[in-house]
Motif scaffolding. Structure first.
Motif, mmCIF file in Angstrom:
data_model
loop_
_atom_site.group_PDB
_atom_site.id
_atom_site.type_symbol
_atom_site.label_atom_id
_atom_site.label_comp_id
_atom_site.label_asym_id
_atom_site.label_seq_id
_atom_site.Cartn_x
_atom_site.Cartn_y
_atom_site.Cartn_z
ATOM 1 N N SER A 100 0.813 -1.216 0.000
ATOM 2 C CA SER A 100 0.000 0.000 0.000
ATOM 3 C C SER A 100 0.843 1.262 0.000
ATOM 4 O O SER A 100 0.313 2.365 -0.182
ATOM 5 N N VAL A 101 2.167 1.134 0.198
ATOM 6 C CA VAL A 101 3.020 2.337 0.150
ATOM 7 C C VAL A 101 3.168 2.853 -1.273
ATOM 8 O O VAL A 101 3.554 4.007 -1.467
ATOM 9 N N TYR A 102 2.880 2.041 -2.273
ATOM 10 C CA TYR A 102 3.077 2.492 -3.650
ATOM 11 C C TYR A 102 2.030 3.539 -4.040
ATOM 12 O O TYR A 102 0.852 3.442 -3.661
ATOM 13 N N ALA A 103 2.468 4.518 -4.790
ATOM 14 C CA ALA A 103 1.596 5.627 -5.170
ATOM 15 C C ALA A 103 0.667 5.275 -6.324
ATOM 16 O O ALA A 103 -0.414 5.856 -6.452
ATOM 17 N N ASP A 104 1.072 4.341 -7.168
ATOM 18 C CA ASP A 104 0.302 4.005 -8.366
ATOM 19 C C ASP A 104 0.023 2.509 -8.368
ATOM 20 O O ASP A 104 0.949 1.698 -8.313
ATOM 21 N N HIS A 105 -1.255 2.165 -8.419
ATOM 22 C CA HIS A 105 -1.650 0.751 -8.424
ATOM 23 C C HIS A 105 -2.258 0.332 -9.768
ATOM 24 O O HIS A 105 -2.915 -0.704 -9.853
ATOM 25 N N SER A 106 -2.027 1.128 -10.792
ATOM 26 C CA SER A 106 -2.658 0.854 -12.077
ATOM 27 C C SER A 106 -1.803 0.016 -13.019
ATOM 28 O O SER A 106 -2.321 -0.551 -13.984
ATOM 29 N N MET A 107 -0.495 -0.105 -12.731
ATOM 30 C CA MET A 107 0.414 -0.778 -13.647
ATOM 31 C C MET A 107 0.647 -2.224 -13.211
ATOM 32 O O MET A 107 1.098 -2.486 -12.087
ATOM 33 N N ALA A 108 0.373 -3.167 -14.107
ATOM 34 C CA ALA A 108 0.572 -4.578 -13.809
ATOM 35 C C ALA A 108 2.051 -4.921 -13.752
ATOM 36 O O ALA A 108 2.855 -4.406 -14.531
ATOM 37 N N GLY A 109 2.403 -5.777 -12.797
ATOM 38 C CA GLY A 109 3.757 -6.302 -12.718
ATOM 39 C C GLY A 109 4.799 -5.351 -12.178
ATOM 40 O O GLY A 109 6.003 -5.606 -12.306
ATOM 41 N N ALA A 110 4.376 -4.258 -11.544
ATOM 42 C CA ALA A 110 5.333 -3.278 -11.046
ATOM 43 C C ALA A 110 6.221 -3.870 -9.956
ATOM 44 O O ALA A 110 5.790 -4.712 -9.164
ATOM 45 N N ALA A 111 7.464 -3.410 -9.913
ATOM 46 C CA ALA A 111 8.440 -3.919 -8.953
ATOM 47 C C ALA A 111 8.765 -2.852 -7.909
ATOM 48 O O ALA A 111 8.076 -1.830 -7.794
ATOM 49 N N GLU A 112 9.838 -3.082 -7.171
ATOM 50 C CA GLU A 112 10.174 -2.218 -6.038
ATOM 51 C C GLU A 112 10.633 -0.825 -6.435
ATOM 52 O O GLU A 112 10.699 0.072 -5.578
ATOM 53 N N ASP A 113 10.940 -0.613 -7.697
ATOM 54 C CA ASP A 113 11.388 0.713 -8.119
ATOM 55 C C ASP A 113 10.229 1.667 -8.413
ATOM 56 O O ASP A 113 10.448 2.834 -8.770
ATOM 57 N N ALA A 114 8.995 1.202 -8.258
ATOM 58 C CA ALA A 114 7.836 2.076 -8.445
ATOM 59 C C ALA A 114 7.808 3.140 -7.352
ATOM 60 O O ALA A 114 8.283 2.924 -6.232
ATOM 61 N N GLY A 115 7.245 4.292 -7.665
ATOM 62 C CA GLY A 115 7.192 5.386 -6.715
ATOM 63 C C GLY A 115 6.309 5.085 -5.524
ATOM 64 O O GLY A 115 5.327 4.323 -5.621
ATOM 65 N N VAL A 116 6.635 5.670 -4.388
ATOM 66 C CA VAL A 116 5.861 5.448 -3.165
ATOM 67 C C VAL A 116 5.173 6.742 -2.731
ATOM 68 O O VAL A 116 5.521 7.846 -3.177
ATOM 69 N N LEU A 117 4.211 6.607 -1.851
ATOM 70 C CA LEU A 117 3.475 7.741 -1.323
ATOM 71 C C LEU A 117 4.374 8.613 -0.443
ATOM 72 O O LEU A 117 5.325 8.127 0.169
ATOM 73 N N ALA A 118 4.031 9.874 -0.363
ATOM 74 C CA ALA A 118 4.738 10.760 0.567
ATOM 75 C C ALA A 118 4.464 10.305 1.993
ATOM 76 O O ALA A 118 3.343 9.888 2.311
ATOM 77 N N PRO A 119 5.460 10.352 2.867
ATOM 78 C CA PRO A 119 5.247 9.918 4.249
ATOM 79 C C PRO A 119 4.171 10.757 4.947
ATOM 80 O O PRO A 119 4.016 11.948 4.681
ATOM 81 N N LEU A 120 3.444 10.110 5.833
ATOM 82 C CA LEU A 120 2.432 10.797 6.626
ATOM 83 C C LEU A 120 3.116 11.841 7.518
ATOM 84 O O LEU A 120 4.071 11.531 8.222
ATOM 85 N N PRO A 121 2.658 13.084 7.496
ATOM 86 C CA PRO A 121 3.295 14.115 8.328
ATOM 87 C C PRO A 121 3.214 13.782 9.817
ATOM 88 O O PRO A 121 2.219 13.206 10.274
ATOM 89 N N PRO A 122 4.241 14.106 10.570
ATOM 90 C CA PRO A 122 4.234 13.844 12.010
ATOM 91 C C PRO A 122 3.023 14.480 12.674
ATOM 92 O O PRO A 122 2.609 15.589 12.328
ATOM 93 N N GLY A 123 2.453 13.755 13.642
ATOM 94 C CA GLY A 123 1.309 14.264 14.377
ATOM 95 C C GLY A 123 -0.026 14.011 13.725
ATOM 96 O O GLY A 123 -1.075 14.318 14.317
#
Length: 336
Positions: free
Chosen positions: A98-121
């Motif tokens: 669920s950390v990945y930003a895009d779930h539309s591409m089949a077969g994506a690997a670990e180099d796919a972009g991830v979501l921005a971290p949740l801001p503290p607090g």
């Protein structure tokens, strides 16, 4: 190994502890013990992680060969890292695809972009789960450095699954012979990893010193194949009624999980969610059993827990009957 599990009482973390003990490792669990205690044989540090860094005082200086954290709370994860990472040989954070930003591409690997971290607090919610896990990945990389394994797990299934997602369909076929409402998505993919295989992989990776971000997922399986195997395992013989996705969504059927959902049915934009590549993890030692074996064991667990119980995920009989009636009426009127 001397292993510290931050948790160890529920589903995956408890399975990690059981397997580690069976393999002869010395295991300590740092947990509140709510709602369950760690498996017998583990040393239990009764601690509430909401107490801050003081919660880890009993575990500090332990010279742990491996620390395993399953947290989804970035603040607690950071505090654990600050207190313990310096003295640990290896650190596993059980993250999520669920950390990945895009779930539309089949077969994506670990180099796919991830979501921005949740801001503290920020307040944690189901809607920012991916961002929370991304934040913990950031802190794990920052504070554990080159001894960190970011285990990006996919949907976890198997006996003891409290989410009720993967077991819904075999349990539904086994429950009764009434018509079964399904989404018309025969070629869409399902993808789970058995909790027992995931636990074994986490321990293997810790023992081998495996590091980096790796997808821990099973093989993609078409929904139609998964559904048919579920029906056959359950000896189900009720009518299967497949309704279009847009019609279901507009008549009270929910995607994926939660009340009145049709589990494993993904919303638009998630076409690649259940097709993540596990090639890198498999090259490093991940092994998974046949998905049919997981499904069979899941159905046995569903029968043990009760086919008619109230579920966290899945459609209630009342809602299913209502939607089926409405859909049949629409088809008869030529609007289905």
């Amino acid at each position: 190994m001397r292993i510290l599990v931050l948790g160890g009482t529920i589903f995956l973390s408890a399975e990690i502890v059981r397997q580690a003990l069976a393999a002869g490792h010395q295991v300590t669990c740092l947990a509140r013990g709510t709602p369950a205690a760690p498996p017998d044989g583990a040393t239990w540090l009764h601690t509430d992680r909401s107490q801050g860094t003081a919660a880890y005082s009993a575990a500090s200086g332990g010279g742990w060969d491996a620390v395993i954290d399953v947290s989804r709370d970035p603040g607690q994860a950071r505090e654990a890292l600050e207190a313990l990472a310096g003295s640990a040989r290896h650190w596993t954070f059980v993250s999520s695809c669920s950390v990945y930003a895009d779930h539309s591409m089949a077969g994506a690997a670990e180099d796919a972009g991830v979501l921005a971290p949740l801001p503290p607090g920020s307040e944690l919610s189901a809607g920012n789960y991916g961002e929370a896990k991304s934040a913990i990945e950031h802190w794990t990389t920052e504070l554990a450095g080159d001894k960190a394994h970011l285990c990006r797990a996919g949907l976890i299934g198997g006996p003891g699954d409290g989410s009720d997602r993967y077991g819904y369909w075999p349990a539904r076929f086994a429950r009764d012979s009434d018509p079964v409402l399904v989404p018309d998505i025969p070629t869409d993919s399902t993808q789970i990893i058995d909790v027992r295989d995931l636990a074994a992989w986490i321990l293997t990776a810790a023992g081998n010193g495996t590091t980096g971000a790796l997808n821990a997922v099973g093989e993609p399986v078409p929904f139609a194949a998964y559904l048919e195997e579920s029906r056959q395992l359950a000896d189900g013989y009720g009518e299967v009624v497949a309704a279009p996705e847009d019609w279901l969504a507009s008549h009270g059927a929910n995607y994926w999980a939660g009340p009145d959902s049709l589990p494993l049915w993904l919303p638009p934009g998630h076409e690649g969610f259940a097709t993540r590549s596990s090639a890198a993890a498999r090259a490093a030692g991940l092994r998974t059993r046949a998905w049919m074996d997981t499904l069979q064991d899941t159905l046995a667990d569903e029968r043990r827990r009760g086919l008619g119980r109230e579920r966290k995920a899945g459609m209630s009989p009342v809602t299913e009957r209502r939607i089926l009636s409405e859909y049949r009426a629409a088809v008869a009127a030529g609007a289905g």
